[in-house]
Design a protein around this motif. Structure first.
Motif, PDB file in Angstrom:
ATOM      1  N   PHE A 125       8.191   3.358   8.260  1.00  0.00           N
ATOM      2  CA  PHE A 125       6.942   2.813   7.730  1.00  0.00           C
ATOM      3  C   PHE A 125       7.190   2.412   6.281  1.00  0.00           C
ATOM      4  CE2 PHE A 125       6.089   6.347  10.648  1.00  0.00           C
ATOM      5  CZ  PHE A 125       5.427   5.662  11.658  1.00  0.00           C
ATOM      6  N   ASP A 126       6.680   1.254   5.908  1.00  0.00           N
ATOM      7  CA  ASP A 126       6.749   0.856   4.493  1.00  0.00           C
ATOM      8  C   ASP A 126       5.447   1.288   3.843  1.00  0.00           C
ATOM      9  OD1 ASP A 126       9.196  -0.194   4.985  1.00  0.00           O
ATOM     10  OD2 ASP A 126       8.543  -2.279   5.092  1.00  0.00           O
ATOM     11  N   VAL A 127       5.545   2.197   2.878  1.00  0.00           N
ATOM     12  CA  VAL A 127       4.337   2.807   2.300  1.00  0.00           C
ATOM     13  C   VAL A 127       4.463   2.927   0.782  1.00  0.00           C
ATOM     14  CG1 VAL A 127       3.774   4.187   4.356  1.00  0.00           C
ATOM     15  CG2 VAL A 127       5.340   5.113   2.644  1.00  0.00           C
ATOM     16  N   PRO A 128       3.314   2.982   0.083  1.00  0.00           N
ATOM     17  CA  PRO A 128       3.389   3.281  -1.348  1.00  0.00           C
ATOM     18  C   PRO A 128       3.814   4.737  -1.530  1.00  0.00           C
ATOM     19  CG  PRO A 128       1.165   2.581  -0.692  1.00  0.00           C
ATOM     20  CD  PRO A 128       1.936   2.769   0.550  1.00  0.00           C
ATOM     21  N   ASP A 129       4.463   5.043  -2.638  1.00  0.00           N
ATOM     22  CA  ASP A 129       4.971   6.395  -2.873  1.00  0.00           C
ATOM     23  C   ASP A 129       3.853   7.243  -3.486  1.00  0.00           C
ATOM     24  OD1 ASP A 129       6.632   8.486  -3.113  1.00  0.00           O
ATOM     25  OD2 ASP A 129       8.025   7.570  -4.530  1.00  0.00           O
ATOM     26  N   LYS A 130       2.905   7.688  -2.650  1.00  0.00           N
ATOM     27  CA  LYS A 130       1.708   8.389  -3.157  1.00  0.00           C
ATOM     28  C   LYS A 130       1.463   9.663  -2.373  1.00  0.00           C
ATOM     29  CE  LYS A 130      -1.270   4.589  -4.610  1.00  0.00           C
ATOM     30  NZ  LYS A 130      -2.320   3.732  -4.064  1.00  0.00           N
ATOM     31  N   PRO A 131       0.677  10.587  -2.926  1.00  0.00           N
ATOM     32  CA  PRO A 131       0.418  11.826  -2.182  1.00  0.00           C
ATOM     33  C   PRO A 131      -0.386  11.577  -0.907  1.00  0.00           C
ATOM     34  CG  PRO A 131      -0.430  11.956  -4.447  1.00  0.00           C
ATOM     35  CD  PRO A 131       0.057  10.587  -4.257  1.00  0.00           C
ATOM     36  N   GLY A 132      -0.126  12.398   0.111  1.00  0.00           N
ATOM     37  CA  GLY A 132      -0.974  12.417   1.313  1.00  0.00           C
ATOM     38  C   GLY A 132      -0.595  11.423   2.396  1.00  0.00           C
ATOM     39  N   ILE A 133       0.363  10.541   2.115  1.00  0.00           N
ATOM     40  CA  ILE A 133       0.670   9.492   3.102  1.00  0.00           C
ATOM     41  C   ILE A 133       1.394  10.080   4.309  1.00  0.00           C
ATOM     42  CG2 ILE A 133       2.047   7.402   3.468  1.00  0.00           C
ATOM     43  CD1 ILE A 133       1.005   6.497   0.756  1.00  0.00           C
ATOM     44  N   LEU A 134       2.404  10.898   4.032  1.00  0.00           N
ATOM     45  CA  LEU A 134       3.127  11.528   5.140  1.00  0.00           C
ATOM     46  C   LEU A 134       2.161  12.359   5.990  1.00  0.00           C
ATOM     47  CD1 LEU A 134       5.698  12.231   6.650  1.00  0.00           C
ATOM     48  CD2 LEU A 134       6.154  14.010   4.965  1.00  0.00           C
ATOM     49  N   ALA A 135       1.223  13.032   5.309  1.00  0.00           N
ATOM     50  CA  ALA A 135       0.253  13.876   6.027  1.00  0.00           C
ATOM     51  C   ALA A 135      -0.589  13.022   6.978  1.00  0.00           C
ATOM     52  CB  ALA A 135      -0.635  14.609   5.037  1.00  0.00           C
ATOM     53  N   SER A 136      -1.016  11.839   6.520  1.00  0.00           N
ATOM     54  CA  SER A 136      -1.883  11.037   7.398  1.00  0.00           C
ATOM     55  C   SER A 136      -1.095  10.488   8.594  1.00  0.00           C
ATOM     56  CB  SER A 136      -2.589   9.920   6.618  1.00  0.00           C
ATOM     57  OG  SER A 136      -1.644   9.150   5.927  1.00  0.00           O
ATOM     58  N   ILE A 137       0.182  10.170   8.387  1.00  0.00           N
ATOM     59  CA  ILE A 137       0.999   9.668   9.500  1.00  0.00           C
ATOM     60  C   ILE A 137       1.278  10.812  10.487  1.00  0.00           C
ATOM     61  CG2 ILE A 137       3.318   8.811  10.098  1.00  0.00           C
ATOM     62  CD1 ILE A 137       3.181   7.106   7.540  1.00  0.00           C
TER      63      ILE A 137
END
Ligand code: HSE
Length: 434
Positions: free
Chosen positions: A349-361
Motif C-alpha cells: 500500500f502506498d500511504v503517508p507516513d502517519k500514525p494509525g495507518i497500519l492499524a486501520s489496514i
C-alpha cells in the motif's frame, strides 16, 4: 522400419526438426531400429532466412503434398484455425500427427483428442510443454500410478529470460524481449508470452492429462509480467523472496485451482533458482511425492528434441497399433475449477507516513479473517502527494494463507480508505508455510 515424416510449418522449431533429423537420423536408427525419412517440408515463405538450410528437394508450399507423401505429419504452424484443419485432414487420412501447438490443444484439445481416439490415430504433443523437458511422457507414463495432487512451475522460457535479464542484470524490458525474440524463444506474437497466455495454455494441457479434468480455457486465471513494478521485486527480495511467473494447478478435494501469475517464491526454493530460458516443473503425486523436471523450455534444438522423440513413439505405434491405446479422453466427472485460491499474499500500500495507518489496514484484514505474517515499512519515499505534498511510503504486509475471495473483498475496503493512495499491489506467495 522406415517411417516417412512430413513437416508443415518451417519456422524456428520446424527448421530445428529438419536439422535434427538430417544430423541424428543414423543415431536414432541405431538406437531404435527406426529410420525416420524426411519426405516433404511445407512453408508459405521459402525466402526468409533460416538457421539451417532445408534441402531444396524437400521444400513445398502445398501442405496437402506433405499429408500425401508422409506416414506421420508434424504440425508446426501454430495458432488455431489452419492448424486444426490440417490435423483434422491428416486424421481423416488415418495418419498420426505430432504437434507442438499448446495454444490449440489447450483450447480445442478435448475435441482433438476425441477425434484422434475415434479414428484410432495417435497424436503426440511432447513439444507443446517445457521445450526439451520430457514432461508429457513423465506425467502420462512414468507417474501414471499416482493421483496427481499438484503441478506448478516455470513454463515460459521467454518471460523467465526477460525477468532474469531485467532483475539480475539490469537490462530494460524492451531489450530483454528483443533478445528473447532473436534467440527464437518468443511466440510469433510475444504478448502470448508476456501476458501469461502461453504459460496458461501449457498448465491447462498438463492439467488435462494429469487430473483428467477437461475445462474451458477461458476459466483459467491469467496475469502476466507487464505490470510488475521493480519496487516490489526489491521489497520482496528484502523479505527473502524471488519473483517468477508461475503456472499452478492444484487439487483440493474435488476442486482444481489453475492459475498463472507473478509469484514470490522463497529464495531457497529450487524454482527460485531457475533462470534464463530454463523451465522447471514440480509434479506432486500421492505416492511419489515431489519430482522436479528441469531443462531448456524454448528454442529450436530443445523443442526439436521433443518433437523427434514423439516421432519415434509414433513410429512404434504404427508398428504395434494394439499397444498404442493410451487414453487421452479420461475425465474425472466431479472435478470443478475453483477461483477461490488459497495462498499467502504480499500486499503493498502506498500511504503517508502517519500514525494509525497500519492499524486501520490491519483492522480490515482482521475483519475478513486474514492473519498478518509480517510487516515491512520503508522510509523510502515513493512520491509526494496530497495538498501539502506529503511523502508517501510503501507499506508491505505479508499474510498467512487466506482465501482469494476474502482477500479481494478486504482489498476493496482498504482501497477505499482515504489514507491509501492508488491501487494496492497484490502478489501471491507460494510456500509451504501456512
Ligand atoms: N514462447 C515459448 C516460451 C516457446 O518462451 O516458452 C516454448 O513453448
Amino acid at each position: 522400419m522406415k517411417v516417412r515424416v512430413g513437416i508443415v510449418g518451417c519456422g524456428v522449431v520446424g527448421t530445428g526438426v529438419v536439422e535434427l533429423l538430417l544430423k541424428n537420423g543414423d543415431t536414432i536408427k541405431k538406437k531404435t531400429g527406426i529410420e525416420l525419412v524426411l519426405t516433404r517440408v511445407a512453408d508459405r515463405d521459402w525466402q526468409k532466412s533460416r538457421a539451417f538450410q532445408v534441402p531444396y528437394q524437400l521444400r513445398t508450399t502445398d501442405y496437402r503434398e506433405v499429408i500425401e507423401q508422409s506416414d506421420v505429419v508434424v504440425e508446426l504452424v501454430g495458432g488455431k484455425g489452419f492448424a486444426f484443419e490440417l490435423i483434422e485432414e491428416t486424421f481423416q487420412k488415418g495418419k498420426p500427427v505430432v504437434t507442438a501447438n499448446k495454444h490449440l490443444l489447450a483450447e480445442e484439445g478435448q475435441e482433438l483428442f476425441r477425434r484422434a481416439q475415434e479414428r484410432g490415430v495417435w497424436i503426440g504433443f511432447e513439444a507443446s510443454v517445457g521445450g526439451g523437458i520430457p514432461i508429457i511422457k513423465a506425467i502420462r507414463e512414468s507417474l501414471v500410478a499416482n493421483q496427481i495432487e499438484a503441478i506448478y512451475g516455470i513454463l515460459n522460457g521467454t518471460t523467465n529470460y526477460i525477468l532474469t535479464r531485467m532483475l539480475e542484470e539490469g537490462v530494460d524490458f524492451e531489450r530483454a524481449l528483443g533478445e528473447a525474440q532473436e534467440k527464437g524463444y518468443a511466440e510469433a506474437d510475444p504478448s502470448l508470452d508476456i501476458d501469461g497466455w502461453d504459460s496458461a495454455h501449457k498448465i491447462t494441457l498438463l492439467s488435462f492429462i494429469a487430473f483428467g479434468g477437461f475445462f474451458r480455457f477461458s476459466q483459467v486465471y491469467v496475469e502476466g509480467i507487464r505490470e510488475v513494478d521493480l519496487l516490489d521485486v526489491e521489497l520482496g527480495r528484502e523479505l527473502g523472496y524471488t519473483l517468477k511467473l508461475l503456472a499452478i494447478a492444484k487439487r483440493r478435494g474435488e476442486e482444481l485451482e489453475v492459475r498463472v501469475h507473478p509469484t514470490f517464491l522463497p529464495e531457497e526454493d529450487p524454482l527460485a533458482k531457475v533462470s534464463d530460458v530454463f523451465n522447471a516443473i514440480m509434479v506432486q503425486g500421492d505416492f511419489v511425492g515431489k519430482t522436479m523436471f528441469y531443462g531448456r523450455g524454448a528454442g529450436a534444438h530443445p523443442t526439436a528434441s521433443a518433437v523427434v522423440s514423439d516421432l519415434v513413439d509414433t513410429a512404434r505405434c504404427l508398428m504395434h497399433p494394439a499397444n498404442c491405446r493410451s487414453r487421452l479422453d479420461w475425465q474425472e466427472k466431479n472435478l470443478t475449477l475453483s477461483d477461490d485460491f488459497y495462498s499467502r499474499y504480499y500486499l503493498r500500500f502506498d500511504v503517508p507516513d502517519k500514525p494509525g495507518i497500519l492499524a486501520s489496514i490491519s483492522r480490515v484484514l482482521a475483519d475478513h479473517q486474514i492473519s498478518i505474517a509480517s510487516v515491512l515499512q520503508k522510509e523510502k519515499v515513493c512520491k509526494l502527494a496530497g495538498r501539502e505534498g506529503e511523502p508517501v511510503v510503501p507499506l508491505v504486509v505479508l499474510t498467512h494463507k487466506a482465501y482469494e475471495r476474502s482477500m479481494r473483498r478486504a482489498l476493496e475496503e482498504i482501497r477505499a480508505l482515504p489514507v491509501v493512495l492508488g491501487k494496492p499491489v497484490l502478489i501471491r506467495v507460494e510456500e509451504e508455510a501456512e
